[in-house]
Scaffold this active site. Structure first.
Site: not given
Ligand SMILES: O=P(O)(O)O[C@H]1O[C@H](CO)[C@@H](O)[C@H](O)[C@H]1O
Ligand SMILES: O=P(O)(O)O[C@H]1O[C@H](CO)[C@@H](O)[C@H](O)[C@H]1O
Lengths: 385, 385
Positions: A31, A52, A55, A77-78, A121, A188, A196, A199, A201, A203, A349-350, A354, A360
């Site tokens: 698609r 940063c 750093c 973590n602060d 960094h 992450n 965010s 650098h 890292h 958690q 996108f889940l 999903e 899916q």
């Molecule tokens: O802790 P961070 O890096 O500011 O935040 C990130 O990681 C966290 C832990 O996975 C999540 O809860 C936050 O939604 C995400 O933005």
């Molecule tokens: O079907 P669409 O709108 O192209 O796609 C969207 O919805 C689907 C169903 O939730 C998801 O699997 C896709 O990842 C999302 O991009």
């Protein structure tokens, strides 16, 4: 591939680690995509960024200064999601009181650490050769060991591991005041994954309760052990090594596969080949081999779409406070959940089905494995230097 | 609020609908945000877009032309995740063959529909008064009814409902060749939720298997009924109406709450107050009241951050092929999962700990409910016209 038909038809696959199903629709990548484009990451970062908070030498939100660290640096973590001390809360659940049943809560305490991977960094795990990743794994091991309960079944292994791991000249984290239950190490990476600060890292969230996901896995692994007298992931490693079609890479100690039940397009599972229960079980040689596996996965990710590949990754292992049985049923592994689907700017996108129905995916795990197997060369950024 | 302390401490809450826990960290919204900003949606869209494949009269990817429809228009998705006909696949699971156990798959067939909400390209549910949303609910009901198995326990209700719903002058979808098991109606709204076309529409994925999420809910509701002789959501409605603190809005037939176990910052649950098992159970008056509830939720969302609020939403109800017991244990409700956290451009990422550990939220459900309760006025776009 034995069941070639799965390349063409919609089907569900079973995830024995969580006991749940997901939908696979291999024909769906055809698609057209007119939706959101991810911003490609800024490629040029300085080796040191005075703004940063990770750093070396810089000052953090609460005023503490980072040391001039060499490899890794860990601190509280602060803005921790859980804290060590908080007001007491002892809810009562009474089966005659439906409100107490339907509005159940339990207090959670713990500690959240941030751990830098490098003083630089502008590097990522993909840029770091295995010997540079090794100190990270050593730090993870030290932090895990120092948070184990005094009666933890792996205390002897921890003592042995610590003997051969140099202590961190830039300081260690101290021991929490109360014994905690589980340590979740995760990274992450990339703005697309809520990160965010570029650098490098990870958690480490350490909590008084066993979180849902490792809890579910432990209970599935326990059931499997009880029923078959063998380990789920031992059997799974065996099956994958026989089949070969989902293997991305391996060395003596670790197997890297796109698991049969992968949800994210290029999801990867790094599995210990022998029965490693937790970080402290790894030998010196295995720690380096684990560093190699992490380097292979992250470099291949970056090579795949020639971009700084976003992902969340994390380690599942024995709880830091556990019974002998729980430790024995645990099997060390690391998940990588990356969102990109077709290119550096088009993600999966889940959402929708999903969230409301079930996960899916659009390409099969076998197709993903072929692509990751094929991009093992030098890091694309290096090759074009 | 009885347990005021939950406003200040980290805790876990239990979701009885899925049988799982999530982490709540109310103090965490204080951290600064330097990460990804969502692109605010383009505000000015034309009422008709000649390039939109959903606008009346336009031609779609496979060459079919849309009629000049008045309210809603449903058609088979050109890129369906599941198809009605595909090669046969009958995997064998043999408990002596570990590969067959660890690499389990099952075929899934089905039909995926796209359903437009309005001929106008530039409106959303938030812009549509309840009487304009009513035809959508009528179409959902017709499609649900036409996909029910001939022996479905709610056939009499379906017949009654269809008598009072005008048929769609722009055509109905025909009946699938094989009986399917579940119908998932869902909407992805906004680029942040993977939606690639702003023309107001939802999707309807109808599959031969019961997906994980409604399956889990049905089994939790079944257990609750068996254990207590009452319905989980009946009891939950009662508790929430007594407490009041999580109620966003209500009318005679529906309660709108930020559920105790909300994961997404402004997650909302719309619950039928009486025992409605599926769309076909709704009376004429209730269908309009459901339209009102949907209008209230979506308008409040847009008002909250004065933006086109993204979300995924979807209905859970009795399967289209089910036993009397399954129908009786089902309780009609609609979930709204919106990602925005602090403003039109700062979202909550469910990554890292959320993927590897368990879902985590930063504000309490009670705090979210207060804010949604307070922004019920006229749609902000209208007020500023
Ligand atoms: O802790 P961070 O890096 O500011 O935040 C990130 O990681 C966290 C832990 O996975 C999540 O809860 C936050 O939604 C995400 O933005
Ligand atoms: O079907 P669409 O709108 O192209 O796609 C969207 O919805 C689907 C169903 O939730 C998801 O699997 C896709 O990842 C999302 O991009």
């Amino acid at each position: 591939m034995p069941d070639q038909v799965l390349d063409d038809i919609s089907h569900r696959r079973y995830n024995p680690l969580t006991g749940s199903w997901l939908l696979v629709s291999p024909h769906r990548t055809k698609r057209p995509w007119q939706g959101q484009q991810e911003a490609p990451s800024k490629v040029q970062l300085p080796e040191y960024d005075p703004k940063c908070y990770l750093c070396p030498g810089n000052t953090r939100a609460q005023g503490d200064a980072n040391p001039q660290y060499q490899h890794t640096f860990a601190f509280l973590n602060d803005y921790s999601a859980v804290k060590e001390e908080q007001q007491e809360y002892k809810p009562e659940v009474n089966s005659d009181d439906i409100a107490s049943l339907l509005l159940q809560a339990q207090p959670v305490t713990g500690r959240c650490y941030v751990l830098t991977f490098s003083p630089k960094h502008n590097v990522t795990l993909a840029d770091m050769p295995a010997p540079e990743i090794l100190p990270i794994i050593q730090t993870w091991t030290r932090i895990y060991a120092s948070h184990m309960s005094p009666t933890h079944p792996l205390q002897a292994e921890a003592a042995r591991a610590l003997q051969s791991i140099p202590s961190n000249p830039d300081g260690e984290v101290d021991v929490p005041k109360h014994q905690l239950r589980y340590m979740q190490i995760f990274e992450n990476k990339g703005a697309a994954m809520g990160c965010s600060n570029p650098h490098p890292h990870c958690q480490i969230w350490t909590t008084s309760e066993l979180p849902e996901e490792p809890g579910r896995e432990l209970s599935q692994m326990t059931k499997y052990c009880a029923g078959r007298g063998r380990h789920l992931l031992a059997d799974y490693v065996k099956v994958e090594m026989e089949k070969g079609e989902r293997i991305v890479w391996q060395n003596e100690a670790f197997l890297v596969v796109c698991p049969w039940w992968a949800v994210w397009p290029f999801e990867v599972l790094v599995i210990a080949k022998r029965h490693v229960r937790a970080l402290v079980d790894l030998t010196d040689a295995e720690r380096l081999q684990f560093a190699e596996a992490v380097q292979e996965v992250t470099r291949r990710y970056d090579n795949l779409f020639e971009t700084n590949f976003p992902y969340s990754s994390g380690i599942h292992q024995a709880p830091i406070d556990c019974t002998v049985e729980e430790a024995e049923n645990s099997w060390f592994h690391m998940h990588f959940y990356p969102p990109l689907l077709r290119s550096a700017t088009v993600r999966k996108f889940l959402v929708g089905f999903e969230m409301l129905g079930e996960p899916q995916r659009d390409i099969t795990a076998e197709q993903a494995a072929v692509r990751l197997r094929d991009c093992g060369g030098e890091l694309y950024r290096k090759a074009s230097e």
